[in-house]
Design a protein around this motif. Structure first.
Motif, mmCIF file in Angstrom:
data_model
loop_
_atom_site.group_PDB
_atom_site.id
_atom_site.type_symbol
_atom_site.label_atom_id
_atom_site.label_comp_id
_atom_site.label_asym_id
_atom_site.label_seq_id
_atom_site.Cartn_x
_atom_site.Cartn_y
_atom_site.Cartn_z
ATOM 1 N N THR A 14 5.264 -22.908 40.905
ATOM 2 C CA THR A 14 4.898 -22.875 42.331
ATOM 3 C C THR A 14 4.312 -21.536 42.759
ATOM 4 O O THR A 14 3.956 -21.356 43.922
ATOM 5 N N THR A 15 4.179 -20.611 41.847
ATOM 6 C CA THR A 15 3.598 -19.307 42.156
ATOM 7 C C THR A 15 2.109 -19.434 42.466
ATOM 8 O O THR A 15 1.400 -20.204 41.825
ATOM 9 N N ASP A 16 1.648 -18.674 43.427
ATOM 10 C CA ASP A 16 0.225 -18.623 43.753
ATOM 11 C C ASP A 16 -0.425 -17.595 42.816
ATOM 12 O O ASP A 16 -0.568 -16.414 43.152
ATOM 13 N N PHE A 17 -0.797 -18.047 41.628
ATOM 14 C CA PHE A 17 -1.374 -17.145 40.636
ATOM 15 C C PHE A 17 -2.764 -16.658 41.034
ATOM 16 O O PHE A 17 -3.181 -15.589 40.612
ATOM 17 N N ARG A 18 -3.469 -17.410 41.862
ATOM 18 C CA ARG A 18 -4.761 -16.934 42.366
ATOM 19 C C ARG A 18 -4.555 -15.676 43.199
ATOM 20 O O ARG A 18 -5.266 -14.675 43.023
ATOM 21 N N ALA A 19 -3.574 -15.691 44.089
ATOM 22 C CA ALA A 19 -3.294 -14.515 44.921
ATOM 23 C C ALA A 19 -2.858 -13.338 44.057
ATOM 24 O O ALA A 19 -3.281 -12.199 44.279
ATOM 25 N N LEU A 20 -2.027 -13.599 43.057
ATOM 26 C CA LEU A 20 -1.587 -12.534 42.155
ATOM 27 C C LEU A 20 -2.778 -11.970 41.396
ATOM 28 O O LEU A 20 -2.940 -10.750 41.299
ATOM 29 N N ALA A 21 -3.633 -12.835 40.871
ATOM 30 C CA ALA A 21 -4.805 -12.371 40.116
ATOM 31 C C ALA A 21 -5.719 -11.521 40.988
ATOM 32 O O ALA A 21 -6.187 -10.456 40.562
ATOM 33 N N LYS A 85 4.795 -4.202 39.684
ATOM 34 C CA LYS A 85 5.301 -4.333 41.058
ATOM 35 C C LYS A 85 4.711 -5.581 41.729
ATOM 36 O O LYS A 85 5.426 -6.330 42.408
ATOM 37 N N ALA A 86 3.419 -5.816 41.541
ATOM 38 C CA ALA A 86 2.777 -7.002 42.115
ATOM 39 C C ALA A 86 3.372 -8.281 41.531
ATOM 40 O O ALA A 86 3.630 -9.251 42.258
ATOM 41 N N MET A 87 3.600 -8.290 40.237
ATOM 42 C CA MET A 87 4.190 -9.471 39.607
ATOM 43 C C MET A 87 5.578 -9.749 40.159
ATOM 44 O O MET A 87 5.911 -10.897 40.480
ATOM 45 N N LEU A 88 6.383 -8.703 40.283
ATOM 46 C CA LEU A 88 7.734 -8.887 40.827
ATOM 47 C C LEU A 88 7.684 -9.420 42.258
ATOM 48 O O LEU A 88 8.523 -10.221 42.662
ATOM 49 N N LYS A 89 6.677 -8.997 43.014
ATOM 50 C CA LYS A 89 6.525 -9.461 44.393
ATOM 51 C C LYS A 89 6.141 -10.938 44.444
ATOM 52 O O LYS A 89 6.638 -11.681 45.280
ATOM 53 N N HIS A 90 5.272 -11.369 43.538
ATOM 54 C CA HIS A 90 4.771 -12.746 43.565
ATOM 55 C C HIS A 90 5.676 -13.745 42.847
ATOM 56 O O HIS A 90 5.612 -14.940 43.140
ATOM 57 N N LEU A 91 6.473 -13.279 41.919
ATOM 58 C CA LEU A 91 7.286 -14.188 41.090
ATOM 59 C C LEU A 91 8.727 -14.237 41.582
ATOM 60 O O LEU A 91 9.669 -13.992 40.829
ATOM 61 N N ILE A 92 8.902 -14.588 42.841
ATOM 62 C CA ILE A 92 10.237 -14.536 43.444
ATOM 63 C C ILE A 92 10.907 -15.895 43.580
ATOM 64 O O ILE A 92 12.104 -15.960 43.839
ATOM 65 N N GLN A 93 10.180 -16.990 43.406
ATOM 66 C CA GLN A 93 10.767 -18.290 43.694
ATOM 67 C C GLN A 93 11.786 -18.733 42.653
ATOM 68 O O GLN A 93 12.562 -19.629 42.920
ATOM 69 N N TYR A 94 11.802 -18.118 41.491
ATOM 70 C CA TYR A 94 12.791 -18.464 40.470
ATOM 71 C C TYR A 94 13.743 -17.293 40.312
ATOM 72 O O TYR A 94 13.322 -16.178 40.031
ATOM 73 N N ASP A 95 15.043 -17.554 40.507
ATOM 74 C CA ASP A 95 15.991 -16.440 40.457
ATOM 75 C C ASP A 95 16.931 -16.517 39.251
ATOM 76 O O ASP A 95 17.932 -15.808 39.189
ATOM 77 N N GLY A 96 16.594 -17.347 38.273
ATOM 78 C CA GLY A 96 17.369 -17.387 37.041
ATOM 79 C C GLY A 96 16.994 -16.224 36.138
ATOM 80 O O GLY A 96 16.223 -15.338 36.518
ATOM 81 N N PRO A 97 17.517 -16.226 34.920
ATOM 82 C CA PRO A 97 17.187 -15.138 33.990
ATOM 83 C C PRO A 97 15.696 -15.170 33.651
ATOM 84 O O PRO A 97 15.139 -16.218 33.333
ATOM 85 N N ARG A 98 15.054 -14.014 33.780
ATOM 86 C CA ARG A 98 13.613 -13.958 33.569
ATOM 87 C C ARG A 98 13.199 -12.587 33.038
ATOM 88 O O ARG A 98 13.844 -11.591 33.313
ATOM 89 N N GLN A 99 12.110 -12.602 32.323
ATOM 90 C CA GLN A 99 11.522 -11.370 31.807
ATOM 91 C C GLN A 99 10.092 -11.293 32.326
ATOM 92 O O GLN A 99 9.304 -12.209 32.108
ATOM 93 N N ILE A 100 9.790 -10.197 33.019
ATOM 94 C CA ILE A 100 8.471 -9.978 33.599
ATOM 95 C C ILE A 100 7.906 -8.725 32.922
ATOM 96 O O ILE A 100 8.501 -7.651 33.014
ATOM 97 N N SER A 101 6.766 -8.871 32.250
ATOM 98 C CA SER A 101 6.246 -7.743 31.478
ATOM 99 C C SER A 101 4.739 -7.568 31.670
ATOM 100 O O SER A 101 4.035 -8.498 32.074
#
Length: 118
Positions: A14-21, A85-101
């Motif tokens: 459900t992330t808006d990857f267009r906005a993130l890109a 920082k931008a990725m962490l801002k956009h990838l908030i809808q899932y709060d389970g264990p996650r790795q953002i790199s």
């Protein structure tokens, strides 16, 4: 240039990857002087992956960002930090264990070719 790949597990559908890109494109302009017109992002949804212990709730998102060689380490570090920082801002809808790199790599100028047609 830059060549950007955003890979993500299905947890972030459900992330808006267009906005993130588009935000990442702006960050490339700000931090390494790449024009927004030269940025290209591919968003890749990864269904088959194994993270850590293989538990299905494990999620990941990774940005592989390739820029032309010649940028300083300080520029690359600033870009990586800003993209993270931008990725962490956009990838908030899932709060389970996650790795953002994020990884910033070089495109070798003498070996990189691009034509813009039309």
């Amino acid at each position: 240039m830059p060549q950007i790949t955003l890979e993500h597990s299905t947890h972030f559908d459900t992330t808006d990857f267009r906005a993130l890109a588009l935000e990442i494109h702006q960050l490339c302009d700000t931090h390494v002087g790449a024009t927004i017109q030269s940025c290209k992002t591919r968003v890749v949804r990864v269904e088959n992956l194994i993270i850590a212990d293989g538990a299905p709730e494990q999620a990941m998102a990774h940005c592989d960002l390739r820029i032309l060689s010649g940028r300083t380490q300080e520029q690359k570090t600033a870009l990586a930090d800003a993209v993270q920082k931008a990725m962490l801002k956009h990838l908030i809808q899932y709060d389970g264990p996650r790795q953002i790199s994020v990884e910033i790599g070089n495109l070798d100028k003498p070996n990189y070719r691009k034509d813009v047609l039309g």
